[in-house]
Design an enzyme around this catalytic site. Structure first.
Site, mmCIF file in Angstrom:
data_model
loop_
_atom_site.group_PDB
_atom_site.id
_atom_site.type_symbol
_atom_site.label_atom_id
_atom_site.label_comp_id
_atom_site.label_asym_id
_atom_site.label_seq_id
_atom_site.Cartn_x
_atom_site.Cartn_y
_atom_site.Cartn_z
ATOM 1 N N SER A 64 -10.345 -14.383 26.254
ATOM 2 C CA SER A 64 -10.050 -14.323 27.689
ATOM 3 C C SER A 64 -10.903 -15.319 28.471
ATOM 4 C CB SER A 64 -10.312 -12.918 28.243
ATOM 5 O OG SER A 64 -9.493 -11.969 27.613
HETATM 6 N N1 SAH Z 1 -11.171 -8.946 24.153
HETATM 7 C C1 SAH Z 1 -10.718 -10.125 23.470
HETATM 8 C C2 SAH Z 1 -9.418 -10.644 24.049
HETATM 9 C C3 SAH Z 1 -8.440 -10.982 22.958
HETATM 10 S S1 SAH Z 1 -6.774 -11.236 23.459
HETATM 11 C C4 SAH Z 1 -11.793 -11.203 23.460
HETATM 12 O O1 SAH Z 1 -12.808 -11.052 24.159
HETATM 13 O O2 SAH Z 1 -11.656 -12.187 22.730
HETATM 14 C C5 SAH Z 1 -6.080 -9.605 23.292
HETATM 15 C C6 SAH Z 1 -6.128 -8.968 21.942
HETATM 16 O O3 SAH Z 1 -5.373 -7.739 22.008
HETATM 17 C C7 SAH Z 1 -5.487 -9.764 20.808
HETATM 18 O O4 SAH Z 1 -6.430 -9.966 19.792
HETATM 19 C C8 SAH Z 1 -4.326 -8.885 20.335
HETATM 20 O O5 SAH Z 1 -4.089 -8.941 18.929
HETATM 21 C C9 SAH Z 1 -4.802 -7.507 20.757
HETATM 22 N N2 SAH Z 1 -3.726 -6.496 20.889
HETATM 23 C C10 SAH Z 1 -2.474 -6.640 21.361
HETATM 24 N N3 SAH Z 1 -1.795 -5.469 21.325
HETATM 25 C C11 SAH Z 1 -2.670 -4.538 20.822
HETATM 26 C C12 SAH Z 1 -2.573 -3.145 20.502
HETATM 27 N N4 SAH Z 1 -1.461 -2.445 20.714
HETATM 28 N N5 SAH Z 1 -3.658 -2.537 19.973
HETATM 29 C C13 SAH Z 1 -4.812 -3.217 19.742
HETATM 30 N N6 SAH Z 1 -4.954 -4.545 20.004
HETATM 31 C C14 SAH Z 1 -3.907 -5.198 20.530
#
Ligand code: SAH
Length: 216
Positions: A64
């Site tokens: 993010s």
């Molecule tokens: N908090 C992360 C942001 C990653 S982007 C960081 O700091 O890097 C969002 C993430 O949510 C992705 O890795 C994606 O695979 C995950 N995601 C999407 N749908 C999800 C679900 N239903 N349960 C768990 N994770 C999920």
């Protein structure tokens, strides 16, 4: 894994930029000033690590934007020892911020590859949390209730199972919306049956998908 003076300098500038954009919580700014964001990204993007931008982290996902991380972290109002559930472990950067805010962090990821990678990587930098491979829509009933919940992907609606796993008096911060843009929601649980919902501007996240997945 080097954290040079140059990285530290760029990081300080990023934090000053976040403060100028309205992030006022000093604990959040201090945490972000400490975390080597460049180590959370693919090599090809290292030079961009301290720009206020989201970047690819593999498996079609992104780390993010720093402003978004700071904004969500600030809205959560974390106090030491609070139990926090994060949906979407991704690179682990947001989880690292929560850990430095002294939260007890439980993070869930549906992408197997990212789960495996980050579960190994984050403790190697000294950040300890509980990693779970699973579906964020279901949360972690075994570890509930939580003081705070943060969703870091765009949820098409407010997941009811997660509201149920929030303590009374707890706060959930979640970007809600099915398209390219989401509206940041703060859901405060005021009793077992009541919530107060406020909105906090538009952001852009990768989608929150259904169920766990072994590939994409
Ligand atoms: N908090 C992360 C942001 C990653 S982007 C960081 O700091 O890097 C969002 C993430 O949510 C992705 O890795 C994606 O695979 C995950 N995601 C999407 N749908 C999800 C679900 N239903 N349960 C768990 N994770 C999920």
């Amino acid at each position: 894994m080097v954290d040079s003076f140059r990285h530290k300098g760029l990081r300080k500038q990023l934090v000053e930029h976040l403060a100028s954009k309205g992030i006022s919580n000093l604990e959040v700014l201090n945490a972000m000033n400490k975390i080597p964001r460049h180590l959370f990204m693919d090599n090809a993007f290292v030079n961009f690590a301290y720009q206020d931008k989201a970047f690819p982290i593999g498996s079609g996902q992104t780390i993010s934007q720093p402003y978004t991380v700071a904004f969500q972290s600030q809205l959560l109002q974390i106090k030491p020892y609070e139990k926090v559930l994060e949906v979407g472990t991704g690179s682990g950067y947001q989880a690292a911020v929560l850990t430095l805010l002294e939260a007890d962090v439980y993070t869930i990821e549906r992408q197997r590859e990212l789960f495996v990678k980050t579960k190994k990587f984050l403790p190697s930098l000294g950040y300890k949390c509980m990693f779970v491979y699973g579906d964020g829509y279901k949360g972690m009933p075994n570890f509930a209730p939580f003081d705070k919940i943060i969703i870091t992907c765009g949820a098409p609606f407010i997941p009811e199972d997660l509201v149920a796993q929030l303590k009374v008096g707890g706060r959930m911060v979640a970007p809600i919306g099915g398209g390219d843009e989401q509206v940041m929601h703060l859901i405060e649980k005021i009793s077992d049956t009541e919530t107060r919902i406020t909105t906090h501007g538009e952001f852009s996240f990768v989608p929150m998908l259904n169920d766990k997945n072994n590939g994409n």
